[in-house]
Motif scaffolding. Structure first.
Motif, PDB file in Angstrom:
ATOM      1  N   THR A  39      31.921  -5.627   1.478  1.00  0.00           N
ATOM      2  CA  THR A  39      31.028  -4.123   2.080  1.00  0.00           C
ATOM      3  C   THR A  39      29.983  -4.196   3.068  1.00  0.00           C
ATOM      4  O   THR A  39      29.633  -3.341   3.235  1.00  0.00           O
ATOM      5  CB  THR A  39      30.176  -3.322   1.506  1.00  0.00           C
ATOM      6  N   ASP A  40      30.028  -5.397   3.116  1.00  0.00           N
ATOM      7  CA  ASP A  40      28.895  -6.545   3.720  1.00  0.00           C
ATOM      8  C   ASP A  40      29.310  -6.079   5.412  1.00  0.00           C
ATOM      9  O   ASP A  40      30.141  -7.435   5.668  1.00  0.00           O
ATOM     10  CB  ASP A  40      28.275  -7.321   3.396  1.00  0.00           C
ATOM     11  N   GLN A  41      29.188  -5.437   6.680  1.00  0.00           N
ATOM     12  CA  GLN A  41      29.025  -6.176   8.149  1.00  0.00           C
ATOM     13  C   GLN A  41      27.743  -6.495   8.539  1.00  0.00           C
ATOM     14  O   GLN A  41      27.320  -6.345   8.683  1.00  0.00           O
ATOM     15  CB  GLN A  41      29.544  -4.254   8.638  1.00  0.00           C
ATOM     16  N   ILE A  42      28.435  -8.062   8.755  1.00  0.00           N
ATOM     17  CA  ILE A  42      27.719  -9.032   9.660  1.00  0.00           C
ATOM     18  C   ILE A  42      28.368  -9.588  10.879  1.00  0.00           C
ATOM     19  O   ILE A  42      29.196 -10.313  11.204  1.00  0.00           O
ATOM     20  CB  ILE A  42      27.739 -10.182   8.392  1.00  0.00           C
ATOM     21  N   ASP A  43      27.394  -8.415  11.350  1.00  0.00           N
ATOM     22  CA  ASP A  43      28.222  -8.519  12.700  1.00  0.00           C
ATOM     23  C   ASP A  43      26.925  -9.484  13.613  1.00  0.00           C
ATOM     24  O   ASP A  43      26.268  -9.990  12.712  1.00  0.00           O
ATOM     25  CB  ASP A  43      27.883  -6.909  13.173  1.00  0.00           C
ATOM     26  N   ALA A  44      27.133  -9.276  15.133  1.00  0.00           N
ATOM     27  CA  ALA A  44      26.552 -10.832  16.156  1.00  0.00           C
ATOM     28  C   ALA A  44      25.179  -9.856  15.621  1.00  0.00           C
ATOM     29  O   ALA A  44      24.758 -11.244  16.118  1.00  0.00           O
ATOM     30  CB  ALA A  44      26.840  -9.814  17.395  1.00  0.00           C
ATOM     31  N   GLY A  45      24.836  -8.502  15.701  1.00  0.00           N
ATOM     32  CA  GLY A  45      23.759  -8.161  16.344  1.00  0.00           C
ATOM     33  C   GLY A  45      22.308  -8.554  14.587  1.00  0.00           C
ATOM     34  O   GLY A  45      21.242  -9.193  14.348  1.00  0.00           O
ATOM     35  N   LEU A  46      23.161  -8.517  13.544  1.00  0.00           N
ATOM     36  CA  LEU A  46      22.442  -9.085  12.354  1.00  0.00           C
ATOM     37  C   LEU A  46      22.465 -10.419  12.686  1.00  0.00           C
ATOM     38  O   LEU A  46      21.362 -10.812  11.562  1.00  0.00           O
ATOM     39  CB  LEU A  46      22.836  -8.577  10.982  1.00  0.00           C
ATOM     40  N   ILE A  47      23.716 -11.588  12.806  1.00  0.00           N
ATOM     41  CA  ILE A  47      23.132 -12.265  12.827  1.00  0.00           C
ATOM     42  C   ILE A  47      22.476 -12.968  13.938  1.00  0.00           C
ATOM     43  O   ILE A  47      21.668 -14.572  13.469  1.00  0.00           O
ATOM     44  CB  ILE A  47      25.088 -13.633  13.542  1.00  0.00           C
ATOM     45  N   GLY A  48      22.170 -11.997  14.463  1.00  0.00           N
ATOM     46  CA  GLY A  48      21.065 -13.167  15.524  1.00  0.00           C
ATOM     47  C   GLY A  48      19.785 -12.295  15.528  1.00  0.00           C
ATOM     48  O   GLY A  48      18.471 -13.568  15.390  1.00  0.00           O
ATOM     49  N   GLN A  49      19.796 -11.866  14.169  1.00  0.00           N
ATOM     50  CA  GLN A  49      18.302 -11.832  13.015  1.00  0.00           C
ATOM     51  C   GLN A  49      18.080 -13.033  12.717  1.00  0.00           C
ATOM     52  O   GLN A  49      16.884 -12.865  11.774  1.00  0.00           O
ATOM     53  CB  GLN A  49      18.009 -10.386  12.712  1.00  0.00           C
ATOM     54  N   ALA A  50      18.964 -13.421  11.986  1.00  0.00           N
ATOM     55  CA  ALA A  50      19.140 -14.206  10.972  1.00  0.00           C
ATOM     56  C   ALA A  50      18.279 -15.393  11.198  1.00  0.00           C
ATOM     57  O   ALA A  50      17.556 -15.970  11.940  1.00  0.00           O
ATOM     58  CB  ALA A  50      20.329 -15.257  10.632  1.00  0.00           C
ATOM     59  N   GLY A  51      17.304 -16.082  10.591  1.00  0.00           N
ATOM     60  CA  GLY A  51      16.316 -17.190  10.380  1.00  0.00           C
ATOM     61  C   GLY A  51      17.256 -18.421  10.478  1.00  0.00           C
ATOM     62  O   GLY A  51      18.218 -18.490  10.535  1.00  0.00           O
ATOM     63  N   GLU A  52      16.347 -19.573  10.938  1.00  0.00           N
ATOM     64  CA  GLU A  52      16.611 -21.139  11.789  1.00  0.00           C
ATOM     65  C   GLU A  52      17.260 -21.593   9.648  1.00  0.00           C
ATOM     66  O   GLU A  52      17.797 -22.272  10.049  1.00  0.00           O
ATOM     67  CB  GLU A  52      15.440 -21.980  11.487  1.00  0.00           C
TER      68      GLU A  52
END
Length: 328
Positions: free
Chosen positions: A57-70
């Protein structure tokens, strides 16, 4: 000095035994209610956690991955399907992705047979009549369905689940046919008494039942499109427990309404939980809310896979169920 425990965020409620074990091993943040996280909540979790445990149910797209912390180094998916995760973008960011393959094979295959029987034996129609108190008694021509024995089953995708479906269908006396990217080894074909079709068009035109068991990838999107659906016999039945995107749902709906396909058993839908509303009240369609893997045993085993993947990662090794872009 004791090693700092990994920060793990779980996006949905999981079986209690799984949540308890995660809490024992890691610094885990659990959901208080069983609703999907918003995009903002996912972004916040990915900005702060070492490990994210999402679901379909969670769309982990490029936009979200781009906001991921280190800190985020592992997305340990709770489930086998990973088409909701941009694995390639995650890889470029140095984030590993793992899943939980194999544990839902038998449960999903059981559901395939349940849907087959539900459609061919008109079980839903019988239930509705009984629940409405409208049954007038047995009659020789009432609720006539068709038997599975002797029918041709065409399996689209002959991986773990497809082969488990074939074994069950054998017990019902069905003839097993399949289309797959790669032909099975001869000894597996022989044990399943299965016939391989290189041409999907030729296979679907000759089958009585089609079972969709392939994953959703760019190459399988609308694999059963309007043109291919028109090749089916009017007496054919389609069962889909894999991914809704594999079938052109609008075309399927039109053909079911027109009587150009006999029936369908669906556990997944092209637009997530929003199946085509025209399908809902069709007597020849059995619709379920993505229940294919919904057994207590299966969901706990999925959790155990997640635990193993995260624990292995925490110990400095690659998760045993790591997903690579080349696998997709």
């Amino acid at each position: 000095m004791p090693q700092k425990r990994l920060s793990v965020v779980v996006t949905r409620r999981l079986p209690e035994a799984v949540e308890t074990r995660l809490s024992e091993l890691f610094d885990v943040t659990l959901r208080e209610d069983d609703t999907p996280m918003t995009r903002a909540q996912l972004a916040e979790a990915m900005a702060e956690a070492d490990v994210l445990v999402p679901t379909i149910t969670d769309q982990i797209d490029a936009g979200l991955i781009g906001q991921a912390g280190e800190r985020l180094k592992l997305i340990a998916n709770y489930g086998a399907g990973i088409d909701h995760i941009d694995v390639e973008t995650a890889r470029r960011r140095g984030i590993l992705v793992s899943n939980t393959p194999g544990v839902m094979t038998d449960d999903t295959a059981d559901m395939v047979m349940a849907l087959m029987l539900g459609v061919t034996r008109r079980i839903q129609e019988g239930l509705l009549v009984m629940q409405a108190g409208e049954w007038q008694g047995w009659a020789p021509t009432a609720f006539l369905g068709t038997r599975l024995g002797g029918k041709r089953l065409g399996i689209l995708g002959m991986g773990r689940i497809g082969q488990a479906v074939a074994k069950r269908a054998q017990a019902f006396g069905m003839q097993i046919h399949y289309h797959n990217r790669r032909r099975l080894r001869p000894e597996i074909e022989d044990s399943l008494e299965a016939t391989w079709w290189e041409s999907l068009d030729q296979m679907v035109a000759r089958m009585d039942v089609i079972s969709v068991n392939c994953p959703h990838t760019p190459s399988t999107f609308h694999l059963l499109n309007a043109r291919r659906l028109r090749l089916l016999k009017p007496s054919a039945v389609i069962v889909n427990t894999s991914r809704g995107e594999v079938i052109d749902e609008s075309a399927l709906t039109r053909m079911l309404k027109a009587g150009e396909i006999a029936g369908a058993g669906l556990d997944v839908y092209q637009h997530g939980i929003k199946g085509n509303p025209d399908l809902v009240n069709m007597p020849n369609v059995v619709m379920l809310p993505h229940m294919g893997s919904a057994t207590i045993e299966g969901r706990i085993e999925m959790g155990e896979k997640v635990l193993l993947n995260v624990k292995t990662f925490a110990d400095g090794h690659r998760p045993p169920d790591q997903v690579l872009p080349a696998m997709l």
